[in-house]
Motif scaffolding. Structure first.
Motif, PDB file in Angstrom:
ATOM      1  N   GLY A 109      -9.416  45.212 -42.600  1.00 15.74           N
ATOM      2  CA  GLY A 109     -10.778  44.913 -42.847  1.00 15.74           C
ATOM      3  C   GLY A 109     -10.874  44.058 -43.782  1.00 15.74           C
ATOM      4  O   GLY A 109     -11.813  42.926 -43.837  1.00 15.74           O
ATOM      5  N   PHE A 110      -9.752  43.814 -44.825  1.00 16.94           N
ATOM      6  CA  PHE A 110     -10.005  42.925 -45.830  1.00 16.94           C
ATOM      7  C   PHE A 110      -9.290  41.531 -45.289  1.00 16.94           C
ATOM      8  O   PHE A 110      -9.512  40.456 -46.059  1.00 16.94           O
ATOM      9  CB  PHE A 110      -8.922  43.426 -47.066  1.00 16.94           C
ATOM     10  CG  PHE A 110     -10.032  44.389 -47.811  1.00 16.94           C
ATOM     11  CD1 PHE A 110     -10.969  44.049 -48.760  1.00 16.94           C
ATOM     12  CD2 PHE A 110      -9.711  45.935 -47.657  1.00 16.94           C
ATOM     13  CE1 PHE A 110     -11.773  44.963 -49.378  1.00 16.94           C
ATOM     14  CE2 PHE A 110     -10.515  46.750 -48.379  1.00 16.94           C
ATOM     15  CZ  PHE A 110     -11.399  46.222 -49.263  1.00 16.94           C
ATOM     16  N   SER A 119     -12.734  53.223 -37.965  1.00 21.84           N
ATOM     17  CA  SER A 119     -12.408  53.502 -39.398  1.00 21.84           C
ATOM     18  C   SER A 119     -12.912  54.922 -39.840  1.00 21.84           C
ATOM     19  O   SER A 119     -12.257  55.568 -40.902  1.00 21.84           O
ATOM     20  CB  SER A 119     -13.429  52.612 -40.452  1.00 21.84           C
ATOM     21  OG  SER A 119     -13.067  51.351 -39.948  1.00 21.84           O
ATOM     22  N   ILE A 150      -4.064  54.621 -42.263  1.00 26.25           N
ATOM     23  CA  ILE A 150      -5.347  54.306 -43.218  1.00 26.25           C
ATOM     24  C   ILE A 150      -5.057  52.861 -43.642  1.00 26.25           C
ATOM     25  O   ILE A 150      -6.047  52.095 -43.833  1.00 26.25           O
ATOM     26  CB  ILE A 150      -5.290  55.175 -44.103  1.00 26.25           C
ATOM     27  CG1 ILE A 150      -5.549  56.911 -43.656  1.00 26.25           C
ATOM     28  CG2 ILE A 150      -6.082  55.022 -45.376  1.00 26.25           C
ATOM     29  CD1 ILE A 150      -5.550  57.933 -44.601  1.00 26.25           C
ATOM     30  N   ILE A 151      -3.572  52.909 -44.172  1.00 28.62           N
ATOM     31  CA  ILE A 151      -3.305  51.315 -44.747  1.00 28.62           C
ATOM     32  C   ILE A 151      -3.618  50.288 -43.915  1.00 28.62           C
ATOM     33  O   ILE A 151      -4.309  49.182 -44.265  1.00 28.62           O
ATOM     34  CB  ILE A 151      -1.845  51.306 -45.409  1.00 28.62           C
ATOM     35  CG1 ILE A 151      -1.697  52.107 -46.416  1.00 28.62           C
ATOM     36  CG2 ILE A 151      -1.559  50.133 -45.769  1.00 28.62           C
ATOM     37  CD1 ILE A 151      -0.510  52.722 -46.913  1.00 28.62           C
ATOM     38  N   ILE A 205     -13.988  54.983 -44.712  1.00 27.89           N
ATOM     39  CA  ILE A 205     -12.911  55.739 -45.018  1.00 27.89           C
ATOM     40  C   ILE A 205     -13.170  56.653 -46.429  1.00 27.89           C
ATOM     41  O   ILE A 205     -12.533  58.066 -46.300  1.00 27.89           O
ATOM     42  CB  ILE A 205     -11.539  55.135 -45.413  1.00 27.89           C
ATOM     43  CG1 ILE A 205     -11.416  54.173 -44.213  1.00 27.89           C
ATOM     44  CG2 ILE A 205     -10.311  55.823 -45.943  1.00 27.89           C
ATOM     45  CD1 ILE A 205      -9.937  53.180 -44.289  1.00 27.89           C
ATOM     46  N   THR A 211     -15.226  48.907 -44.352  1.00 26.89           N
ATOM     47  CA  THR A 211     -13.888  49.808 -43.693  1.00 26.89           C
ATOM     48  C   THR A 211     -13.689  50.702 -44.735  1.00 26.89           C
ATOM     49  O   THR A 211     -13.720  51.828 -44.680  1.00 26.89           O
ATOM     50  CB  THR A 211     -13.097  48.825 -43.451  1.00 26.89           C
ATOM     51  OG1 THR A 211     -13.453  47.894 -42.489  1.00 26.89           O
ATOM     52  CG2 THR A 211     -11.796  49.844 -43.161  1.00 26.89           C
ATOM     53  N   LEU A 212     -13.605  50.401 -46.356  1.00 30.91           N
ATOM     54  CA  LEU A 212     -13.387  51.217 -47.325  1.00 30.91           C
ATOM     55  C   LEU A 212     -14.357  52.186 -47.529  1.00 30.91           C
ATOM     56  O   LEU A 212     -13.854  53.383 -47.715  1.00 30.91           O
ATOM     57  CB  LEU A 212     -12.937  50.405 -48.404  1.00 30.91           C
ATOM     58  CG  LEU A 212     -12.874  51.166 -49.656  1.00 30.91           C
ATOM     59  CD1 LEU A 212     -11.419  51.999 -49.604  1.00 30.91           C
ATOM     60  CD2 LEU A 212     -12.457  50.195 -51.110  1.00 30.91           C
ATOM     61  N   THR A 272      -5.586  50.041 -41.466  1.00 25.03           N
ATOM     62  CA  THR A 272      -7.075  49.943 -41.000  1.00 25.03           C
ATOM     63  C   THR A 272      -7.848  49.191 -42.198  1.00 25.03           C
ATOM     64  O   THR A 272      -8.347  48.168 -42.198  1.00 25.03           O
ATOM     65  CB  THR A 272      -7.920  51.138 -41.076  1.00 25.03           C
ATOM     66  OG1 THR A 272      -7.286  52.151 -39.955  1.00 25.03           O
ATOM     67  CG2 THR A 272      -9.269  51.049 -40.754  1.00 25.03           C
ATOM     68  N   LEU A 273      -7.408  49.302 -43.384  1.00 28.95           N
ATOM     69  CA  LEU A 273      -7.694  48.762 -44.599  1.00 28.95           C
ATOM     70  C   LEU A 273      -7.116  47.218 -44.688  1.00 28.95           C
ATOM     71  O   LEU A 273      -8.086  46.148 -44.885  1.00 28.95           O
ATOM     72  CB  LEU A 273      -7.530  49.485 -45.964  1.00 28.95           C
ATOM     73  CG  LEU A 273      -8.032  50.660 -46.217  1.00 28.95           C
ATOM     74  CD1 LEU A 273      -7.301  51.332 -47.253  1.00 28.95           C
ATOM     75  CD2 LEU A 273      -9.665  50.488 -46.503  1.00 28.95           C
ATOM     76  N   GLY A 322     -14.150  44.372 -45.127  1.00 25.10           N
ATOM     77  CA  GLY A 322     -13.228  45.277 -45.847  1.00 25.10           C
ATOM     78  C   GLY A 322     -13.810  46.354 -46.593  1.00 25.10           C
ATOM     79  O   GLY A 322     -13.429  47.363 -46.720  1.00 25.10           O
ATOM     80  N   LYS A 323     -14.951  45.898 -47.554  1.00 27.31           N
ATOM     81  CA  LYS A 323     -15.609  46.768 -48.196  1.00 27.31           C
ATOM     82  C   LYS A 323     -16.316  48.065 -47.301  1.00 27.31           C
ATOM     83  O   LYS A 323     -16.246  49.309 -47.830  1.00 27.31           O
ATOM     84  CB  LYS A 323     -16.553  46.299 -49.026  1.00 27.31           C
ATOM     85  CG  LYS A 323     -16.018  45.336 -50.513  1.00 27.31           C
ATOM     86  CD  LYS A 323     -17.123  44.762 -51.121  1.00 27.31           C
ATOM     87  CE  LYS A 323     -16.430  43.787 -52.255  1.00 27.31           C
ATOM     88  NZ  LYS A 323     -17.502  43.118 -52.982  1.00 27.31           N
TER      89      LYS A 323
END
Length: 474
Positions: free
Chosen positions: A449-450, A399, A442-443, A358, A354-355, A445-446, A351-352
């Motif tokens: 990830g998380f 990402s 984008i949302i 982005i 991926t963030l 994708t996040l 998650g982190k």
């Protein structure tokens, strides 16, 4: 003779970022200074920091030139699309598309139709700029005639255009992202479908709902009828007017080089203006540079169709060159790397990570001014974290598209933001809330990830293989 070079400190990075934001917003919003001059001012601010950390002016100038060189393809596309917009309006191609669109598209489904039509165009051609400059302008005319807010129509158009820019194997950013991430382009596209398919469906439903909402309270089609009448009076409207558009789409779909194809389409527009719109040869050719200039008697039609030509893009080109120069300086001085390095130790899970990718892509657009810069910063600066965590590089490429490609039209001085605002006649901050596909992708994708959904892992011992063995995780 020169001091030893070093990476900028955290304080120096913060100084550059804060100064950049202050210069841009204070100059443009408070003083009304052209954004081009504000960007030029940031050059000198970054140069001073570069000199302080050990770079010579010559080295910093080389950084500016490299940043500009890396984005010159976008400038050439802008020139080509500018010429195409002018001749496709004067040659009757865009007016015919608007006319027939008003005839067959029901207002209640128009926003969804605009989104889907622009998505299909961009998927077939691989260019968001070309799609916005052709189908997008036509959709803006139809939407204005139906009485929809121009910002909302622009949001539907740009959202659709970036479906193809993100997914089409003909898109330069798609191919570039796959290459930088060292992922096969087809596998890259397949990985993005997990994000783009739900985002596309949700965005289409949102545009449909908004269209139904507006249509329920506004059934007056008098403006649409007045538009059709004005177009019919001023242009020769016929089915064969759209032949240049079909030819260009087919050539791009056949993977012909985009710049010569777009220029060929612009030339066809000049030919169509001479053959079917009673224009002299000289005038039809001059429009390639000077753009279209008509007086139809309908103000918003004149505002919409009096555009295009290479001259129309000159201020946009200057802005993008200055923005690319900023990106080159940021890259040369290590400021972008320092920003992204600070996230590497923090990004210890999918998650982190991926963030961080982005955010790195967004920083590339915000401070580099171009999609090309953003996909480089997103992929190359964060790739080692994916390898360290044994996350398949398809997640990196996916990402990167989310943070790089999709945030480009959100930044007012990026190549995509400037082009869309100039071409569609709607400011970036005005259409920004309606980029629903971009935000949704984008949302999603996040979320993946998380929640660790659709995140593929590779076994460490198989990491160097071309087809790493995956651990099923979703």
């Amino acid at each position: 003779m020169n001091a030893e070079k070093r990476l900028p400190t955290l304080g120096e990075v913060i100084f550059v970022l804060v100064s950049f934001i202050v210069i841009m917003f204070f100059s443009v919003v408070q003083l009304g200074i052209p954004i081009q001059l504000a960007l030029l001012a940031t050059w000198f601010m970054i140069i001073l920091v570069g000199l302080k950390i050990g770079y010579s002016y010559k080295e910093l100038q080389d950084g500016i030139l490299k940043g500009i060189y890396d984005g010159l393809e976008a400038v050439l596309i802008l020139i080509s699309v500018g010429a195409l917009i002018g001749t496709w309006i004067s040659g009757g191609i865009v007016p015919s598309i608007i006319y027939y669109g008003l005839s067959i598209i029901d207002p209640s489904i128009f926003l969804m139709a605009a989104f889907i039509i622009c998505a299909i165009t961009s998927l077939a051609t691989g260019t968001s700029f070309g799609s916005a400059g052709t189908a997008g302008i036509a959709m803006m005319g139809i939407g204005a005639s139906f009485g929809f807010p121009v910002a909302l129509v622009a949001g539907a158009v740009i959202s659709g255009c970036y479906v193809g820019d993100k997914l089409s194997p003909l898109s330069d950013t798609t191919v570039m992202t796959a290459s930088l991430s060292k992922v096969n382009v087809i596998r890259h596209i397949k990985s993005m479908l997990y994000v783009s398919a739900p985002a596309f469906v949700i965005a289409a439903l949102l545009f449909l709902g908004m269209g139904l909402f507006f249509n329920s309270g506004n059934g007056d089609l008098s403006q649409a009828e007045a538009t059709m009448s004005a177009l019919n009076d001023y242009f020769n409207i016929s089915w064969y007017m759209v032949v240049p558009a079909v030819v260009v789409i087919i050539l791009l779909a056949l993977k012909m080089p985009s710049i010569p194809v777009i220029l060929f389409g612009a030339l066809l527009g000049s030919v169509w203006g001479f053959l079917f719109q009673n224009m002299s040869i000289l005038k039809s050719i001059n429009i390639l540079y000077s753009g279209n200039d008509i007086e139809s008697g309908v103000d918003f039609i004149d505002n919409l169709l009096n555009r295009g030509g290479i001259e129309f893009m000159l201020s946009v080109i200057v802005l993008i060159l200055f923005a690319l120069g900023v990106g080159g300086l940021m890259e040369k001085t290590g400021i972008l790397r320092a920003i992204c390095n600070s996230m590497l130790s923090w990004a210890d899970n999918a998650g982190k990570t991926t963030l961080s990718t982005i955010l790195s892509g967004f920083f590339g657009n915000f401070f580099g001014g171009a999609a090309y810069v953003s996909v480089i910063t997103a992929s190359k600066i964060t790739e080692e974290n994916y390898d360290r965590l044994n996350i398949d590089r398809r997640v990196l490429s996916r990402s990167t598209e989310a943070g790089g490609t999709l945030t480009t039209p959100m930044v007012p001085w990026s190549d995509g933001g400037v082009f869309m605002a100039t071409t569609l006649g709607v400011s970036t901050l005005t259409y920004l809330p309606f980029l629903w596909f971009n935000f949704l992708a984008i949302i999603i994708t996040l979320i993946y990830g998380f929640t660790n959904k659709f995140i593929w892992y590779t076994k460490p011992e198989k990491h160097s293989d071309d087809e790493p063995k995956e651990i099923a995780n979703s």
